[in-house]
Design an enzyme around this catalytic site. Structure first.
Site, PDB file in Angstrom:
ATOM      1  N   SER A   8      -1.655  10.006 -12.454  1.00  0.00           N
ATOM      2  CA  SER A   8      -0.806   8.989 -13.084  1.00  0.00           C
ATOM      3  C   SER A   8      -0.790   7.724 -12.229  1.00  0.00           C
ATOM      4  O   SER A   8      -0.130   6.747 -12.545  1.00  0.00           O
ATOM      5  CB  SER A   8       0.627   9.526 -13.240  1.00  0.00           C
ATOM      6  OG  SER A   8       1.090   9.932 -11.977  1.00  0.00           O
ATOM      7  N   ASN A   9      -1.537   7.778 -11.102  1.00  0.00           N
ATOM      8  CA  ASN A   9      -1.563   6.656 -10.159  1.00  0.00           C
ATOM      9  C   ASN A   9      -2.787   5.769 -10.442  1.00  0.00           C
ATOM     10  O   ASN A   9      -3.925   6.132 -10.115  1.00  0.00           O
ATOM     11  CB  ASN A   9      -1.607   7.231  -8.733  1.00  0.00           C
ATOM     12  CG  ASN A   9      -1.554   6.163  -7.674  1.00  0.00           C
ATOM     13  OD1 ASN A   9      -2.108   5.086  -7.849  1.00  0.00           O
ATOM     14  ND2 ASN A   9      -0.900   6.459  -6.575  1.00  0.00           N
ATOM     15  N   LYS A  12      -5.090   4.927  -7.411  1.00  0.00           N
ATOM     16  CA  LYS A  12      -6.053   5.970  -7.026  1.00  0.00           C
ATOM     17  C   LYS A  12      -7.236   5.970  -7.989  1.00  0.00           C
ATOM     18  O   LYS A  12      -8.390   6.085  -7.568  1.00  0.00           O
ATOM     19  CB  LYS A  12      -5.391   7.350  -7.116  1.00  0.00           C
ATOM     20  CG  LYS A  12      -4.457   7.710  -5.992  1.00  0.00           C
ATOM     21  CD  LYS A  12      -4.046   9.164  -6.178  1.00  0.00           C
ATOM     22  CE  LYS A  12      -2.964   9.572  -5.212  1.00  0.00           C
ATOM     23  NZ  LYS A  12      -2.545  10.974  -5.424  1.00  0.00           N
ATOM     24  N   ASP A  65      -4.280  14.879  -3.833  1.00  0.00           N
ATOM     25  CA  ASP A  65      -2.941  14.802  -3.261  1.00  0.00           C
ATOM     26  C   ASP A  65      -3.086  14.181  -1.879  1.00  0.00           C
ATOM     27  O   ASP A  65      -3.962  14.561  -1.102  1.00  0.00           O
ATOM     28  CB  ASP A  65      -2.283  16.184  -3.173  1.00  0.00           C
ATOM     29  CG  ASP A  65      -0.778  16.063  -3.011  1.00  0.00           C
ATOM     30  OD1 ASP A  65      -0.163  15.264  -3.739  1.00  0.00           O
ATOM     31  OD2 ASP A  65      -0.208  16.744  -2.137  1.00  0.00           O
TER      32      ASP A  65
HETATM   33  P1  IMP Z   1       0.498  11.550  -4.149  1.00  0.00           P
HETATM   34  O1  IMP Z   1      -0.820  12.085  -3.687  1.00  0.00           O
HETATM   35  O2  IMP Z   1       0.346  10.809  -5.441  1.00  0.00           O
HETATM   36  O3  IMP Z   1       1.581  12.595  -4.148  1.00  0.00           O
HETATM   37  O4  IMP Z   1       0.843  10.423  -3.112  1.00  0.00           O
HETATM   38  C1  IMP Z   1       1.884  10.510  -2.183  1.00  0.00           C
HETATM   39  C2  IMP Z   1       2.385   9.142  -1.860  1.00  0.00           C
HETATM   40  O5  IMP Z   1       1.501   8.537  -0.938  1.00  0.00           O
HETATM   41  C3  IMP Z   1       2.506   8.216  -3.062  1.00  0.00           C
HETATM   42  O6  IMP Z   1       3.710   7.485  -2.943  1.00  0.00           O
HETATM   43  C4  IMP Z   1       1.320   7.297  -2.931  1.00  0.00           C
HETATM   44  O7  IMP Z   1       1.592   6.005  -3.423  1.00  0.00           O
HETATM   45  C5  IMP Z   1       1.079   7.284  -1.438  1.00  0.00           C
HETATM   46  N1  IMP Z   1      -0.351   7.141  -1.189  1.00  0.00           N
HETATM   47  C6  IMP Z   1      -1.338   8.027  -1.465  1.00  0.00           C
HETATM   48  N2  IMP Z   1      -2.524   7.500  -1.164  1.00  0.00           N
HETATM   49  C7  IMP Z   1      -2.294   6.258  -0.691  1.00  0.00           C
HETATM   50  C8  IMP Z   1      -3.148   5.214  -0.263  1.00  0.00           C
HETATM   51  O8  IMP Z   1      -4.375   5.297  -0.271  1.00  0.00           O
HETATM   52  N3  IMP Z   1      -2.528   4.098   0.138  1.00  0.00           N
HETATM   53  C9  IMP Z   1      -1.172   3.938   0.135  1.00  0.00           C
HETATM   54  N4  IMP Z   1      -0.326   4.860  -0.268  1.00  0.00           N
HETATM   55  C10 IMP Z   1      -0.893   6.034  -0.695  1.00  0.00           C
END
Ligand code: IMP
Length: 184
Positions: A8-9, A12, A65
């Site tokens: 959902s990001n 990414k 993740d």
């Molecule tokens: P998740 O993998 O989506 O659970 O990410 C965990 C948190 O880390 C989220 O708030 C993401 O925005 C942040 N995050 C993951 N990868 C990055 C990155 O490459 N840059 C900055 N923040 C990140």
């Protein structure tokens, strides 16, 4: 080979598309909600996510993740990064580190893939430091407060440069190696 990046990001998804283009693997982005378990490691979260999506009938997909592990906070927020980003935000993290000289930190990323029913996993990490102030408007999440060269944040450098040094870029390179072995 074609893979669906399930996230959902949007940030990414854009990075995956750019990185995989160079590897000759075509990727599409789809956003399907799935249960993300709370676990001690990124690998456990990803394995559970791959199983949950497969149980829903998905195949040939990739999930990620990631987390930010700050040395002086004993690796926090780590697997709680998403919650901390939503609640404290970058300003809150900077407040936690106010007056702290040890600003070392590491981004870690674990990717898991389903390829015709087989699971392929890979990880990558990226050492850097937390800046004194947030800077830049590119990227996403913690990018404005994380730097590798000690000067420019991930939010201030081109995405191709971020991918060449980042935890996600390293995980993708390792994943490509695993996929090549598998398809040989
Ligand atoms: P998740 O993998 O989506 O659970 O990410 C965990 C948190 O880390 C989220 O708030 C993401 O925005 C942040 N995050 C993951 N990868 C990055 C990155 O490459 N840059 C900055 N923040 C990140």
């Amino acid at each position: 080979m074609r893979l669906n990046v399930i996230t959902s990001n949007q940030g990414k998804a854009v990075e995956f598309k750019a990185a995989f283009k160079d590897l000759g693997i075509s990727v599409s982005h789809i956003s399907i909600p799935y249960d993300e378990i709370q676990a001690d490691t990124l690998e456990e979260v990803v394995r559970a996510g791959v199983a949950a999506l497969r149980a829903e009938g998905q195949s040939n997909f990739l999930i990620d993740d990631s987390g930010l592990f700050i040395d002086s906070l004993g690796g926090f927020p780590g697997v709680y990064s998403s919650y901390v980003q939503k609640t404290l935000g970058n300003a809150g993290v900077l407040k936690l580190l106010h007056g702290t000289r040890d600003r070392g930190a590491e981004f870690r990323c674990c990717v898991g893939c389903d390829v015709d029913g087989k699971t392929v996993m890979a990880s990558g990490s990226c050492r850097g430091t937390i800046l004194e102030n947030a800077s830049g408007s590119g990227g996403f999440g913690f990018d404005p407060i994380f730097t590798v060269d000690g000067v420019k944040s991930f939010a201030e450098i081109p995405m191709a440069l971020k991918n060449s040094v980042s935890h996600r870029g390293a995980a993708i390179a390792n994943l490509a190696g695993e996929l090549r072995k598998m398809l040989r």
